[in-house]
Design a protein around this motif. Structure first.
Motif, PDB file in Angstrom:
ATOM      1  N   ALA A   1      26.985  42.992  33.459  1.00 36.80           N
ATOM      2  CA  ALA A   1      28.056  42.980  34.466  1.00 36.80           C
ATOM      3  C   ALA A   1      28.021  41.689  35.281  1.00 36.80           C
ATOM      4  O   ALA A   1      29.071  41.112  35.601  1.00 36.80           O
ATOM      5  N   GLU A   2      26.820  41.219  35.604  1.00 41.27           N
ATOM      6  CA  GLU A   2      26.692  39.970  36.363  1.00 41.27           C
ATOM      7  C   GLU A   2      27.171  38.780  35.531  1.00 41.27           C
ATOM      8  O   GLU A   2      27.822  37.871  36.052  1.00 41.27           O
ATOM      9  N   ARG A   3      26.867  38.808  34.252  1.00 40.17           N
ATOM     10  CA  ARG A   3      27.301  37.713  33.371  1.00 40.17           C
ATOM     11  C   ARG A   3      28.826  37.667  33.277  1.00 40.17           C
ATOM     12  O   ARG A   3      29.422  36.582  33.267  1.00 40.17           O
ATOM     13  N   GLU A   4      29.447  38.846  33.224  1.00 41.50           N
ATOM     14  CA  GLU A   4      30.915  38.893  33.154  1.00 41.50           C
ATOM     15  C   GLU A   4      31.527  38.298  34.425  1.00 41.50           C
ATOM     16  O   GLU A   4      32.481  37.514  34.363  1.00 41.50           O
ATOM     17  N   HIS A   5      30.956  38.656  35.576  1.00 47.48           N
ATOM     18  CA  HIS A   5      31.465  38.117  36.838  1.00 47.48           C
ATOM     19  C   HIS A   5      31.244  36.611  36.914  1.00 47.48           C
ATOM     20  O   HIS A   5      32.109  35.864  37.398  1.00 47.48           O
ATOM     21  N   THR A   6      30.095  36.135  36.415  1.00 44.70           N
ATOM     22  CA  THR A   6      29.799  34.700  36.416  1.00 44.70           C
ATOM     23  C   THR A   6      30.800  33.944  35.546  1.00 44.70           C
ATOM     24  O   THR A   6      31.263  32.857  35.919  1.00 44.70           O
ATOM     25  N   THR A   7      31.139  34.523  34.399  1.00 43.32           N
ATOM     26  CA  THR A   7      32.160  33.927  33.531  1.00 43.32           C
ATOM     27  C   THR A   7      33.462  33.744  34.298  1.00 43.32           C
ATOM     28  O   THR A   7      34.043  32.652  34.312  1.00 43.32           O
ATOM     29  N   ASN A   8      33.916  34.814  34.943  1.00 43.58           N
ATOM     30  CA  ASN A   8      35.175  34.751  35.681  1.00 43.58           C
ATOM     31  C   ASN A   8      35.128  33.720  36.802  1.00 43.58           C
ATOM     32  O   ASN A   8      36.101  33.002  37.057  1.00 43.58           O
ATOM     33  N   LEU A   9      33.981  33.650  37.459  1.00 41.59           N
ATOM     34  CA  LEU A   9      33.799  32.720  38.572  1.00 41.59           C
ATOM     35  C   LEU A   9      33.927  31.269  38.105  1.00 41.59           C
ATOM     36  O   LEU A   9      34.607  30.446  38.732  1.00 41.59           O
ATOM     37  N   LEU A  10      33.283  30.939  36.983  1.00 42.13           N
ATOM     38  CA  LEU A  10      33.316  29.571  36.473  1.00 42.13           C
ATOM     39  C   LEU A  10      34.692  29.204  35.912  1.00 42.13           C
ATOM     40  O   LEU A  10      35.171  28.087  36.114  1.00 42.13           O
ATOM     41  N   VAL A  11      35.318  30.152  35.223  1.00 38.13           N
ATOM     42  CA  VAL A  11      36.671  29.913  34.688  1.00 38.13           C
ATOM     43  C   VAL A  11      37.644  29.649  35.836  1.00 38.13           C
ATOM     44  O   VAL A  11      38.486  28.739  35.764  1.00 38.13           O
ATOM     45  N   GLU A  12      37.540  30.424  36.898  1.00 34.57           N
ATOM     46  CA  GLU A  12      38.418  30.255  38.062  1.00 34.57           C
ATOM     47  C   GLU A  12      38.161  28.916  38.743  1.00 34.57           C
ATOM     48  O   GLU A  12      39.094  28.201  39.123  1.00 34.57           O
ATOM     49  N   ALA A  13      36.866  28.544  38.880  1.00 34.46           N
ATOM     50  CA  ALA A  13      36.518  27.270  39.526  1.00 34.46           C
ATOM     51  C   ALA A  13      37.089  26.079  38.762  1.00 34.46           C
ATOM     52  O   ALA A  13      37.507  25.082  39.353  1.00 34.46           O
ATOM     53  N   ALA A  14      37.136  26.204  37.426  1.00 37.60           N
ATOM     54  CA  ALA A  14      37.594  25.095  36.587  1.00 37.60           C
ATOM     55  C   ALA A  14      39.109  24.909  36.616  1.00 37.60           C
ATOM     56  O   ALA A  14      39.623  23.952  36.034  1.00 37.60           O
ATOM     57  N   LYS A  15      39.820  25.773  37.316  1.00 38.50           N
ATOM     58  CA  LYS A  15      41.271  25.590  37.460  1.00 38.50           C
ATOM     59  C   LYS A  15      41.592  24.473  38.449  1.00 38.50           C
ATOM     60  O   LYS A  15      42.689  23.914  38.432  1.00 38.50           O
ATOM     61  N   THR A  16      40.645  24.141  39.313  1.00 39.69           N
ATOM     62  CA  THR A  16      40.895  23.145  40.355  1.00 39.69           C
ATOM     63  C   THR A  16      39.874  22.013  40.362  1.00 39.69           C
ATOM     64  O   THR A  16      39.922  21.155  41.237  1.00 39.69           O
TER      65      THR A  16
END
Length: 245
Positions: free
Chosen positions: A180-195
Motif C-alpha cells: 500500500a505504501e509503494r502504491e502511494h509512493t508511485t502516485n506521489l512521484l507521478v504527480e510531482a513529475a507533472k510540474t
C-alpha cells in the motif's frame, strides 16, 4: 519538451576505475525518468555529479533556460538552482511534528526584511496543502519519529517539494515499503513529475512498471539502453548484464 538538464560526454575515474564513462543523459522540465542498472553501474556517481558532490574529469552538465554549467558550482549553489536529492534512508527531524518538518524546509525569502515581516501562521495553508499531497495531513501534528518507514519517506519527499525544486533525484524510494505504501509512493512521484523533473533510481521492476515512464539503463558508467520498460527489458545486452543475474 524543452530540456532542463543535459549531461554530455561525462567521465570520472577513482583510483584508475572509470565509474562514469562518456555518459550522456538529458531530461525535460516536467518528466519522470527511472534509472536502473546492476550494482557498480554508476547510478550513485551519476547523481553525485549532478548535485556537485563529485566533479567529473571531463564532460559538461548544462542546466536550465540559461544553459549554465553546474560543474563550477558548490553543492549548496546547485541546490539553490533547484536540484534536490533524496537519499535511500529517510532523514527527518524525529522530535519535531510533520508540520514543523515541512515548515523548516519551506522555501521562502531569507533576507533580514523577509524575516522581519514574517508572520507566524502565514504558511499554514501551504503546509497543510503539502501534507495533503504527501498523504500525511491526518498526521500533521504527530511527532515524525512515530511515523512508519513509508510515512517518513513521504515526509522527506514533502520536505524536498517544500523547497520547490525543478529537479528531484530520488534513490530507491520503494525499499522497505508495504504494498500500500509503494502504491502511494508511485502516485506521489507521478504527480510531482507533472510540474518538475523527477529521476528515480530503483531496482524494483514492478515499482518501475507502475511509474510508466521512460527508463535509462546504466552499465559500467554508460547508457546501455533507453526507452520504455518493455523496450529495455527485451534488449539482450540488458538481459545479459542485469536482468539475467
Amino acid at each position: 519538451m524543452s530540456t532542463l538538464l543535459e549531461v554530455s560526454g561525462v567521465s570520472v575515474s577513482f583510483d584508475g576505475f572509470k565509474a562514469i564513462n562518456n555518459l550522456s543523459f538529458q531530461i525535460g522540465k516536467a518528466e519522470l525518468r527511472a534509472v536502473i542498472g546492476p550494482n557498480g553501474a554508476g547510478k550513485t556517481t551519476f547523481m553525485d555529479i549532478i548535485t556537485g558532490k563529485t566533479k567529473p574529469d571531463e564532460g559538461r552538465v548544462i542546466w536550465g533556460d540559461r544553459s549554465i554549467s553546474l560543474l563550477g558550482m558548490s553543492e549548496a549553489k546547485i541546490a539553490q538552482e533547484g536540484v534536490c536529492r533524496k537519499f535511500q534512508k529517510p532523514t527527518v527531524f524525529e522530535d519535531q511534528s510533520v508540520r514543523d518538518n515541512l515548515m523548516m524546509a519551506l522555501k521562502r525569502g531569507r533576507s533580514v526584511w523577509d524575516v522581519l515581516k514574517y508572520r507566524p501562521g502565514a504558511d499554514n495553508a501551504r503546509l497543510e496543502q503539502l501534507a495533503d499531497e504527501i498523504g500525511l495531513l491526518s498526521e500533521f501534528s504527530r511527532p515524525s519519529g512515530e511515523l512508519s518507514h513509508g510515512q517518513k519517506q513521504w515526509l522527506e519527499i514533502g520536505m524536498l517539494l517544500a523547497q520547490d525544486p525543478q529537479l528531484l533525484l530520488v534513490d530507491e524510494p520503494a525499499a522497505g515499503m508495504t504494498p500500500a505504501e509503494r502504491e502511494h509512493t508511485t502516485n506521489l512521484l507521478v504527480e510531482a513529475a507533472k510540474t518538475r523533473a523527477v529521476v528515480v533510481v530503483e531496482h524494483d521492476m514492478e515499482f518501475i512498471r507502475r511509474l510508466n515512464c521512460k527508463v535509462t539503463v546504466l552499465h559500467e558508467g554508460s547508457v546501455l539502453a533507453e526507452g520504455s520498460l518493455d523496450h529495455v527489458t527485451s534488449n539482450q545486452e540488458v538481459i545479459d548484464v542485469y536482468l539475467g543475474r
